[in-house]
Design an enzyme around this catalytic site. Structure first.
Site, mmCIF file in Angstrom:
data_model
loop_
_atom_site.group_PDB
_atom_site.id
_atom_site.type_symbol
_atom_site.label_atom_id
_atom_site.label_comp_id
_atom_site.label_asym_id
_atom_site.label_seq_id
_atom_site.Cartn_x
_atom_site.Cartn_y
_atom_site.Cartn_z
ATOM 1 N N GLN A 110 46.748 48.924 37.361
ATOM 2 C CA GLN A 110 45.885 47.715 37.026
ATOM 3 C C GLN A 110 46.565 46.586 38.464
ATOM 4 O O GLN A 110 45.317 46.018 38.782
ATOM 5 C CB GLN A 110 46.005 46.966 35.791
ATOM 6 C CG GLN A 110 44.482 46.467 35.625
ATOM 7 C CD GLN A 110 44.199 47.198 34.662
ATOM 8 O OE1 GLN A 110 43.558 48.449 34.328
ATOM 9 N NE2 GLN A 110 42.330 46.972 35.731
ATOM 10 N N LYS A 125 48.550 45.095 31.089
ATOM 11 C CA LYS A 125 47.825 46.055 29.429
ATOM 12 C C LYS A 125 48.308 45.778 28.693
ATOM 13 O O LYS A 125 49.159 45.412 28.507
ATOM 14 C CB LYS A 125 48.042 47.212 30.360
ATOM 15 C CG LYS A 125 46.962 48.759 30.066
ATOM 16 C CD LYS A 125 45.371 48.795 30.759
ATOM 17 C CE LYS A 125 44.657 49.334 30.110
ATOM 18 N NZ LYS A 125 43.676 49.593 31.419
ATOM 19 N N GLY A 164 38.419 46.193 27.048
ATOM 20 C CA GLY A 164 38.565 47.232 27.063
ATOM 21 C C GLY A 164 39.490 48.420 27.406
ATOM 22 O O GLY A 164 39.595 48.509 28.843
ATOM 23 N N ASP A 165 39.526 48.522 26.952
ATOM 24 C CA ASP A 165 40.293 50.850 27.281
ATOM 25 C C ASP A 165 39.545 51.953 26.502
ATOM 26 O O ASP A 165 39.320 52.057 25.135
ATOM 27 C CB ASP A 165 41.630 50.613 27.543
ATOM 28 C CG ASP A 165 42.272 51.790 28.679
ATOM 29 O OD1 ASP A 165 41.860 51.774 30.228
ATOM 30 O OD2 ASP A 165 42.958 52.951 28.031
ATOM 31 N N THR A 209 31.799 50.575 35.219
ATOM 32 C CA THR A 209 33.071 51.561 35.266
ATOM 33 C C THR A 209 32.239 52.773 36.019
ATOM 34 O O THR A 209 32.088 53.216 36.857
ATOM 35 C CB THR A 209 34.358 51.786 34.107
ATOM 36 O OG1 THR A 209 34.204 50.691 34.122
ATOM 37 C CG2 THR A 209 34.889 52.581 35.032
ATOM 38 N N SER A 376 33.840 42.961 34.893
ATOM 39 C CA SER A 376 35.110 41.889 34.145
ATOM 40 C C SER A 376 35.293 40.615 34.690
ATOM 41 O O SER A 376 35.391 39.125 34.378
ATOM 42 C CB SER A 376 36.352 42.469 34.426
ATOM 43 O OG SER A 376 35.898 43.834 32.290
#
Ligand code: NDP
Ligand code: 2IT
Length: 444
Positions: A110, A125, A164-165, A209, A376
């Protein structure tokens, strides 16, 4: 031995039980050899050892009560990896496989992804080994509330901004935001992204995404005098990234013939019916096997056979290490010309090397899936100015960012002798900005 190899050895010994993290570090560091050669100050300042050590890692107990009244306990994580260029930023993953090694690989990648977006966001994360599958809304809510009851003290709009993920979508972000607001007693809108549209979320974040992945892949193909139009496409996964990659690819004139989940995959040679997929996954929260009940001419197969299908382009959008060496061999044998990584680290290092050697165009995750976190950051901007841009405005900005990321990765690869290798280029471009900021800020 080179500084890169020595640093890698130290980091491997120090984090021996975290194999995904080591894999991610190895992949980045290997492409940095020519950069380190040209920049002795990175050796002087020991940038590699520093960048591979999180600034802070938080592990906490998450107790919650299930629908039968039993008290359950999960483990929560937040790794604040690097804050040199902005507040820590990155998603939360709720999946039973989550442990520190997964959170650290994601947090490490990231850093470079966020740097590549050109937005002021650091790398972080988090997540939990909680499994949202089969849980009621009430159970998910109580889990999210408990998770936030600990996490809130570590985050904030200028400190650390989760999103989110896997396993964390609009529903979970809503519960997390509600609990944060309740504890803080303030509407600090920019503390989370991926929020609902009626309480500070950004239009196009949900799509970002997947759409960004297709914008990036189209740039890559354009640079090689090709286009996604009329190409057949394999997609793995059937979650947020897979759905909107599928939608955008088809709107660009491609034919997406597969989607999958952890149980199996569907093959629809006529092209995936995207409205039906949204209904099955987003509304009914069912398995991908439902699809063939509505489209009996399509096929459903159990297991992970999606990379054995024949197509021009492969877009892994599920999870890490989805394309292994045997899958890469199948893809090459079947004539795949491009791979676009929607998921994080979906290709093993061995498979990645093989694909590049075979001349397959690879759009690496750090660049190709950066549209989510970039949007984001656009959500954070809108929250700061207390304003909401239109869908078209956000989508246009997202498109511009993906074009710019492709250009940065392409130019960095050329500059350091990698030709048109976007894997190396993305690592280098993302790394250099953060390394410079770290040096400018002293020995921290
Ligand atoms: P979702 O939870 O919406 O969907 C995940 C999908 O991947 C599901 O179809 C799921 O199947 C499948 N999957 C997850 N774990 C496994 C596994 N261990 N084996 C096989 N299949 C699996 O997540 P997202 O779509 O948000 O995330 C997908 C990928 O994209 C992840 O790698 C994530 O890190 C990455 N990503 C996400 C971004 C975002 O904005 N959401 C941004 C950038 C990257 P099942 O339902 O059976 O578990
Ligand atoms: O991997 C990722 O970039 C994400 N899951 C999105 C992170 C974010 O903060 O939007």
């Amino acid at each position: 031995m080179s500084y890169v190899k020595e640093a890698l050895e130290r980091i491997t010994v120090r984090n021996a039980s975290e194999k995904e993290f080591i894999q991610a570090v190895e992949e980045v560091f290997e492409s940095l050899e020519p950069v380190i050669e040209r920049h002795p100050e990175y050796v002087d300042k020991n940038i590699l050892d520093r960048i591979a050590e999180p600034e802070r890692q938080i592990i906490f107990r998450v107790p919650w009560v299930d629908d039968e009244g039993k008290v359950k306990v999960n483990r929560g994580f937040r790794v604040q990896f690097n804050g040199a260029i902005g507040p820590y930023k990155g998603g939360l993953r709720f999946h039973p496989s989550v442990y520190l090694g997964i959170v650290k690989f994601l947090g490490f990648e990231q850093i470079f992804k966020n740097s590549l977006t050109g937005m002021p966001i650091g790398g972080g994360k988090g997540g939990s080994d909680f499994d949202p599958k089969g849980k009621s809304d009430g159970e998910v809510m109580r889990f999210c509330q408990s998770f936030m009851t600990e996490l809130y003290r570590h985050i904030g709009p200028d400190v650390d901004v989760p999103a989110g993920d896997i396993g964390v979508g609009g529903r979970e972000i809503g519960y997390l935001y509600g609990q944060y607001r309740r504890i803080r007693g303030a509407f600090e809108n920019g503390v989370l992204t991926g929020k609902g549209l009626n309480y500070g979320g950004s239009l196009a974040r949900k799509e970002a995404t997947g759409y960004g992945l297709i914008y990036f892949v189209e740039e890559m193909l354009k640079a090689n005098r090709q286009s996604i139009k009329d190409k057949s496409v394999l997609i793995s996964g059937s979650g947020n990234v897979a759905i909107y990659a599928c939608e955008k690819a088809q709107s660009f004139g491609a034919r997406v013939v597969s989607l999958s989940d952890s149980a199996g995959y569907i093959y629809d040679p006529k092209g995936i019916d995207i409205d039906l997929i949204k209904e099955i996954k987003e509304v009914r929260r069912q398995r991908i096997s439902e699809y063939v009940k509505h489209h009996p001419e399509a096929e459903y197969h159990e297991g992970r056979g999606v990379w054995g299908l024949k197509a021009d382009i492969a877009l892994p959008c599920a999870t890490q290490n989805d394309i292994r060496i045997e899958d890469a061999r199948l893809l090459v044998k079947n004539g795949v010309m491009a791979v676009g990584e929607g998921a994080n680290m979906p290709t093993t290092n061995e498979a990645l090397k093989y694909l590049l050697e075979e001349g397959v165009l690879v759009a690496p995750a750090k660049a190709a899936n950066a549209g989510g976190v970039a949007t984001s950051a656009l959500e954070m901007s809108q929250n700061s100015i207390r304003y909401a841009w239109s869908f078209e405005e956000v989508d246009q900005k997202l498109h511009g960012i993906m074009v710019q990321i492709h250009k940065s990765a392409m130019e960095a690869a050329e500059e350091y002798g990698y030709g048109y290798n976007l894997v190396a280029g993305a690592n280098i471009a993302g790394f250099k900005k953060v390394a410079e900021a770290m040096i400018a800020q002293g020995d921290y």
